[in-house]
Design a protein around this motif. Structure first.
Motif, PDB file in Angstrom:
ATOM      1  N   ALA A 170       0.837  -1.208   0.000  1.00  0.00           N
ATOM      2  CA  ALA A 170       0.000   0.000   0.000  1.00  0.00           C
ATOM      3  C   ALA A 170       0.869   1.253   0.000  1.00  0.00           C
ATOM      4  O   ALA A 170       0.557   2.239  -0.681  1.00  0.00           O
ATOM      5  N   GLY A 171       1.956   1.222   0.752  1.00  0.00           N
ATOM      6  CA  GLY A 171       2.878   2.359   0.768  1.00  0.00           C
ATOM      7  C   GLY A 171       3.567   2.544  -0.570  1.00  0.00           C
ATOM      8  O   GLY A 171       3.761   3.671  -1.032  1.00  0.00           O
ATOM      9  N   ALA A 172       3.942   1.426  -1.202  1.00  0.00           N
ATOM     10  CA  ALA A 172       4.573   1.509  -2.523  1.00  0.00           C
ATOM     11  C   ALA A 172       3.609   2.133  -3.536  1.00  0.00           C
ATOM     12  O   ALA A 172       3.988   2.994  -4.320  1.00  0.00           O
ATOM     13  N   LYS A 173       2.354   1.700  -3.494  1.00  0.00           N
ATOM     14  CA  LYS A 173       1.353   2.282  -4.400  1.00  0.00           C
ATOM     15  C   LYS A 173       1.210   3.778  -4.156  1.00  0.00           C
ATOM     16  O   LYS A 173       1.092   4.567  -5.100  1.00  0.00           O
ATOM     17  N   ALA A 174       1.220   4.177  -2.885  1.00  0.00           N
ATOM     18  CA  ALA A 174       1.093   5.599  -2.552  1.00  0.00           C
ATOM     19  C   ALA A 174       2.268   6.393  -3.113  1.00  0.00           C
ATOM     20  O   ALA A 174       2.079   7.467  -3.694  1.00  0.00           O
ATOM     21  N   VAL A 175       3.490   5.875  -2.968  1.00  0.00           N
ATOM     22  CA  VAL A 175       4.677   6.558  -3.496  1.00  0.00           C
ATOM     23  C   VAL A 175       4.577   6.702  -5.011  1.00  0.00           C
ATOM     24  O   VAL A 175       4.786   7.790  -5.564  1.00  0.00           O
ATOM     25  N   PHE A 176       4.246   5.605  -5.693  1.00  0.00           N
ATOM     26  CA  PHE A 176       4.158   5.668  -7.149  1.00  0.00           C
ATOM     27  C   PHE A 176       3.055   6.624  -7.590  1.00  0.00           C
ATOM     28  O   PHE A 176       3.184   7.319  -8.596  1.00  0.00           O
ATOM     29  N   GLY A 177       1.962   6.683  -6.835  1.00  0.00           N
ATOM     30  CA  GLY A 177       0.874   7.616  -7.133  1.00  0.00           C
ATOM     31  C   GLY A 177       1.303   9.056  -6.974  1.00  0.00           C
ATOM     32  O   GLY A 177       0.975   9.910  -7.811  1.00  0.00           O
ATOM     33  N   LEU A 178       2.033   9.360  -5.905  1.00  0.00           N
ATOM     34  CA  LEU A 178       2.525  10.724  -5.680  1.00  0.00           C
ATOM     35  C   LEU A 178       3.482  11.159  -6.787  1.00  0.00           C
ATOM     36  O   LEU A 178       3.399  12.292  -7.284  1.00  0.00           O
ATOM     37  N   ILE A 179       4.371  10.264  -7.165  1.00  0.00           N
ATOM     38  CA  ILE A 179       5.337  10.586  -8.221  1.00  0.00           C
ATOM     39  C   ILE A 179       4.618  10.789  -9.550  1.00  0.00           C
ATOM     40  O   ILE A 179       4.880  11.752 -10.283  1.00  0.00           O
TER      41      ILE A 179
END
Length: 140
Positions: free
Chosen positions: A53-62
Motif C-alpha cells: 500500500a505504501g509503494a502504491k502511494a509513493v508511485f501515485g505521488l510521483i
C-alpha cells in the motif's frame, strides 16, 4: 546453469518488467503482481502506509507530480534473490511534489534500488535517490 543463476535471471527479468509496467507506464494497480503485500521498505517515505500500500502511494505521488515521467534502467545486476538497478527518471513537474508547487520544469534524477525477491515478488527494498539534485532542479 545452476539454480542460483536461474533465480538471478528470473528476478532480473521480473525487475525489468516491474520498472516498465509500474514505473514507466504508470500502471500502479499492477504493484500487487510484483510486490508482496507485507514487503518491507527500508527506505519508506514517512507518513505512508507500510507494505505494498505504501509503494502504491509513493508511485501515485510521483505520477501525479510528474505525469509524463519515464524510467530507464541503465544497469541491472542480480545475485540469487537480490537485484540492483541504477535508473534514470525524467519527467515534467506538473503537480505538487513534497510541498513544491508545479514548476513546469523538465527534470532528470538518478536512482539506485536494491530489492530482494521471494517467490517472484519483491519482499524487501532499499533505495538511494538524488533528492538534493531533484530539489535543485525544481528550484526549491
Amino acid at each position: 546453469m545452476g539454480q542460483d543463476r536461474r533465480s538471478s535471471d528470473r528476478n532480473k527479468a521480473r525487475q525489468r518488467d516491474f520498472v516498465s509496467v509500474v514505473q514507466e507506464k504508470g500502471d500502479i494497480d499492477a504493484v500487487d503482481e510484483y510486490i508482496a503485500a507485507d514487503f518491507l521498505d527500508h527506505s519508506a517515505v514517512a507518513g505512508l502506509p507500510p507494505g505494498a500500500a505504501g509503494a502504491k502511494a509513493v508511485f501515485g505521488l510521483i505520477r501525479a507530480a510528474f505525469p509524463d515521467h519515464d524510467a530507464q534502467v541503465e544497469h541491472i545486476v542480480a545475485e540469487g534473490d537480490l537485484v540492483a538497478t541504477y535508473k534514470t527518471f525524467t519527467g515534467t513537474h506538473l503537480g505538487d511534489f513534497m510541498g513544491v508547487p508545479p514548476s513546469g520544469k523538465r527534470v532528470t534524477i538518478r536512482v539506485m534500488d536494491f530489492v530482494r525477491y521471494e517467490d517472484v515478488k519483491v519482499a524487501e527494498h532499499w533505495t538511494i535517490v538524488d533528492q538534493l539534485g531533484l530539489m535543485q532542479q525544481l528550484g526549491a
